[in-house]
Design an enzyme around this catalytic site. Structure first.
Site, short mmCIF file in Angstrom:
data_model
loop_
_atom_site.label_atom_id
_atom_site.label_comp_id
_atom_site.label_asym_id
_atom_site.label_seq_id
_atom_site.Cartn_x
_atom_site.Cartn_y
_atom_site.Cartn_z
N CYS A 32 0.73 -1.18 -0.11
CA CYS A 32 -0.12 -0.12 0.00
C CYS A 32 0.79 1.28 0.08
CB CYS A 32 -0.96 0.03 1.37
SG CYS A 32 -1.81 1.40 1.30
N CYS A 35 0.39 3.55 3.35
CA CYS A 35 0.88 3.17 4.60
C CYS A 35 2.33 3.93 5.10
CB CYS A 35 1.09 1.73 4.66
SG CYS A 35 -0.50 0.90 4.92
N HIS A 96 -3.88 0.69 8.17
CA HIS A 96 -4.42 0.35 6.80
C HIS A 96 -6.11 0.01 7.01
CE1 HIS A 96 -4.14 -0.71 2.58
NE2 HIS A 96 -4.66 -1.81 3.09
N ASN A 136 -14.26 9.22 -1.43
CA ASN A 136 -14.91 8.02 -1.98
C ASN A 136 -14.52 6.89 -1.17
OD1 ASN A 136 -15.57 9.56 -4.45
ND2 ASN A 136 -13.73 9.15 -5.47
N HIS A 147 -6.70 2.22 1.78
CA HIS A 147 -6.31 2.82 2.87
C HIS A 147 -7.13 3.88 3.10
CE1 HIS A 147 -2.96 3.69 5.52
NE2 HIS A 147 -3.42 4.68 5.64
N HIS A 149 -8.53 7.31 3.18
CA HIS A 149 -8.39 8.65 2.83
C HIS A 149 -9.19 9.38 2.11
CE1 HIS A 149 -7.94 6.39 -1.03
NE2 HIS A 149 -7.73 7.69 -1.60
N GLN A 151 -9.95 13.25 -0.49
CA GLN A 151 -9.22 13.88 -1.32
C GLN A 151 -9.55 15.40 -1.32
OE1 GLN A 151 -8.88 12.09 -5.56
NE2 GLN A 151 -10.11 10.60 -4.75
ZN LIG Z 1 -2.46 1.36 3.65
#
Ligand SMILES: [Zn+2]
Ligand SMILES: [Zn+2]
Ligand SMILES: [Zn+2]
Length: 320
Positions: A32, A35, A96, A136, A147, A149, A151
């Site tokens: 990932c 991470c 994660h 999203n 992961h 997150h 935007q």
């Molecule tokens: Zn990750």
């Protein structure tokens, strides 16, 4: 190649970002890129062994500063414009396998500070007309990295949904002298049948006019336009409300619910006192196993059909 092309039929911009096809797509968890970078392991986007919240520029941006050179394809009818702007990624946590719903209220509160900082900083740039913060979440939405997150798109124009909302707010103000969103809030809190979470500072509800399954809008009770206007108490209140709502979302079907989270704030140039800050959440699950697809009537005609009343959706979200 990256440019804006004007759609004269719908009178809106399309971002053509032709280089984004080779984006990293759902790599295995041990590779990932979001991470932390562990000692001796491959370097990720974050050169640190741990972090709280991280913001960095998207590696595959649709908008850039300076923008890419324009192709020479425009004509009298077909306008193009530079795809100027900034695309950022906001990592919510170094963990994660987690989500915003699992974060503590204190952590969400810190994220609100980050969002506020980015809204002000990106909005101060000359080329930027609108700072759009969103998430999203879940593979069902088409997320390429799992992961946790969100935007941010700092855009060189006011996007059509916001433009329509601003026009509605202006017209409502002219006709009745009041804020459209304050009036919606009053209607929703008075009726109460569609409320999901309510406290001193915020209310979250399935709106009377919801289009997506379990769609929720979250409004501050005070008439304010952006994160820049929040008091400390309101930031704390928002963190609490978000936490409560997201937990309810995850309890709905017993799994981490995929959704689109859209933060609607005033544009960063000019006066927009008529606007009222809010979040909109669009989950995609109609049931635990069935997704809502935007099909012929939605995509081709722009009319949404929902198969459960907003009142029943709110009841389910409240756990009744
Ligand atoms: Zn990750
Ligand atoms: Zn208002
Ligand atoms: Zn909105």
């Amino acid at each position: 190649m990256s440019e804006l092309r004007w759609n004269p039929q719908l009178r809106q911009w399309v971002i053509v970002a032709a280089h984004r096809q080779d984006r990293t797509h759902l790599p295995p968890a041990e590779f990932c890129p979001l991470c932390p970078t562990l000692p001796g392991a491959f370097p990720t986007e974050v050169p640190a062994e741990d972090y709280e919240i991280v913001v960095f520029e998207n590696k595959f941006p649709s908008l850039t500063l300076p923008p890419a050179e324009l192709g020479a394809l425009d004509s009298e009818l077909y306008k193009t414009a530079p795809a100027a702007g900034i695309c950022e990624v906001v990592l919510y946590s170094s963990e994660h396998n987690s989500s915003l719903a699992e974060a503590s209220v204190e952590h969400i509160r810190n994220l609100i500070e980050v969002w506020t900082d980015r809204y002000l900083e990106l909005g101060s740039k000359e080329e930027v007309e609108y700072v759009y913060i969103f998430e999203n979440k879940g593979e069902a939405i088409g997320v390429t990295l799992s992961h946790p997150h969100g935007q941010i798109y700092a855009m060189p124009f006011i996007p059509p949904v916001i433009a329509t909302e601003l026009a509605s707010a202006r017209q409502h103000k002219e006709e009745r002298g009041t804020c459209l969103y304050c009036d919606i809030l009053q209607e929703e809190t008075k009726d109460g049948s569609r409320l999901v979470v309510e406290n001193e500072f915020f209310a979250a509800f399935v709106p009377f006019f919801a289009r997506y399954p379990y769609e929720v809008h979250l409004y501050p009770k005070r008439h304010l336009q952006s994160f820049a206007h929040f008091t400390d108490e309101e930031k704390q209140g928002l963190a609490q409300t978000l936490k409560e709502l997201l937990v309810k979302y995850d309890e709905l079907f017993g799994f981490s619910l995929p959704y689109i989270m859209a933060i609607h704030q005033a544009p960063t140039k000019g006066e927009h006192g008529e606007y009222h800050f809010h979040f909109e959440f669009y989950p995609l699950n109609r049931t635990a196993t069935k997704l809502k697809y935007l099909a012929g009537v939605e995509s081709g005609a722009g009319t949404f059909i929902t198969d459960m009343s907003p009142e029943d959706q709110a009841k389910k979200l409240r756990g009744e």
